[in-house]
Design a protein around this motif. Structure first.
Motif, short mmCIF file in Angstrom:
data_model
loop_
_atom_site.label_atom_id
_atom_site.label_comp_id
_atom_site.label_asym_id
_atom_site.label_seq_id
_atom_site.Cartn_x
_atom_site.Cartn_y
_atom_site.Cartn_z
N GLY A 122 0.68 -1.40 0.06
CA GLY A 122 -0.13 -0.01 -0.05
C GLY A 122 0.73 1.18 0.16
N ILE A 123 2.01 1.23 -0.13
CA ILE A 123 2.78 2.42 -0.27
C ILE A 123 2.76 3.45 -1.36
N GLU A 124 2.93 4.53 -1.04
CA GLU A 124 3.20 5.61 -2.26
C GLU A 124 4.32 5.48 -3.14
N TRP A 125 4.29 5.23 -4.48
CA TRP A 125 5.39 4.72 -5.05
C TRP A 125 5.33 4.81 -6.45
N SER A 126 6.52 5.23 -7.34
CA SER A 126 6.65 5.42 -8.60
C SER A 126 7.98 4.65 -9.07
#
Length: 349
Positions: A122-126
């Motif tokens: 669920g992490i914010e990632w690119s």
């Protein structure tokens, strides 16, 4: 990592000819032109444990290691399975912080190992490699500086979704799995890797694993080996976890769990869905293609690294590449590769 004193040499079977064409999204393409145009550097086809096709391109050779990039992730998955089988990891529902106490207080603190295996923390990632401000770029930078910077970077990550609800490919997840292996086994990743996997598939060539100045292995993309030796690790997935000497390296239960997705885990199932950023399915660091044929699954690395597995037909296809257009549209690049490899697999009698 040295070659084995008694290497296992994959036997050869009856050679096949590649089909002339493959179909991708309703259009036929010439396979020989595709291999040239997409800068393939190798293509190795194994049927029933025997090599039936093997070609190297652009000056590459069968005994020269190549970088497998993110296909390394699937090797890390095997090591998690071995750690679980041996009792070092007690339960995949254990939180990451149980084995990596340095991550207490981070977004990973209470995330189960299983969700990290599934790229679903669920992490914010690119994962945009062309963006110097992306997560993957910052991961590479912090990893290169050393363990303290890597931990600091992970501690800075934020949450975008509840754990276990959204599939988001993030290389940092696999690096954390490498940290779990070290925390659980009390051994460096590379040592556990050599003792429990690599030395036990009896490699015929020298292999390498990238490490930083602190000796931390790049669990998410640092393996350099030959297609033949990579294939020997993948063969465990269709040989019920046994090596060439019939020794049990990996449990059948782990293999089953790694390629089976529960219908209730909609974020992991292949196909268009709102709770994933890809149309491919994902489980335990393996990709599940759309419109799945039999029980097929794949490992995928940037620029054309690929391992295709069809357990029902007992087929493994390893391919490497230096596709200069890969990042232009990754979905198309991987989709065309899957279509070509499926055509090759279907042509084998």
């Amino acid at each position: 990592m040295s070659q084995s004193d008694s290497p296992f040499i994959l036997p050869t079977g009856q050679n096949i000819n590649l089909p002339k064409t493959f179909n991708y999204k309703g259009k036929n393409y010439d396979i020989s032109e595709e291999i040239k145009d997409r800068d393939y550097t190798s293509l190795l086809v194994i049927k029933d444990g025997k090599i039936v096709f093997e070609e190297y391109y652009k000056g590459n050779k069968k005994n020269v290691p190549v970088i497998f990039f993110s296909c390394t992730k699937s090797i890390t998955s095997l090591l998690i399975g071995i750690s679980l089988d041996k009792g070092y990891i007690k339960d995949l529902n254990d939180p990451i912080s149980k084995y990596v106490p340095e991550l207490k207080g981070s977004v990973y603190s209470e995330v189960p190992i299983q969700d990290v295996l599934n790229m679903s923390s669920g992490i914010e990632w690119s994962e945009d490699m062309a963006d110097f401000n992306s997560g993957v770029a910052k991961l590479s930078d912090s990893y290169g500086k050393g363990k303290a910077d890597l931990i600091k970077f992970i501690l800075s990550l934020k949450r975008a979704h509840p754990s276990g609800t959204f599939n988001k490919y993030a290389s940092v997840e696999t690096q954390i799995l490498g940290m779990v292996i070290e925390g659980a086994t009390k051994k460096p990743y590379i040592d556990f890797f050599k003792e429990n996997l690599w030395n036990r598939i009896f490699p015929e060539s020298t292999a390498y694993l990238s490490t930083n100045g602190d000796g931390v292995a790049m669990a998410y993309g640092g393996l350099m080996t030959t297609p033949r030796d990579y294939a020997k690790a993948v063969l465990l997935m269709i040989n019920k976890g046994k090596n060439s000497k019939n020794q049990q390296i990996l449990s059948e239960e782990w293999i089953k769990q790694s390629i089976t997705i529960s219908p209730k885990d909609t974020h992991l199932l292949p196909g268009i869905r709102k709770n994933s950023d890809t149309n491919m399915g994902y489980k335990n660091q393996w990709w599940i293609p759309e419109n799945r044929i039999d029980n097929e699954f794949t490992a995928i690395g940037v620029y054309g690294q690929f391992a295709y597995v069809n357990p029902k037909e007992n087929i493994i296809i390893i391919s490497n590449g230096a596709d200069k257009r890969y990042a232009d549209d990754i979905d198309i690049a991987d989709g065309r590769k899957i279509a070509l490899i499926r055509a090759v697999a279907a042509s084998i009698k």
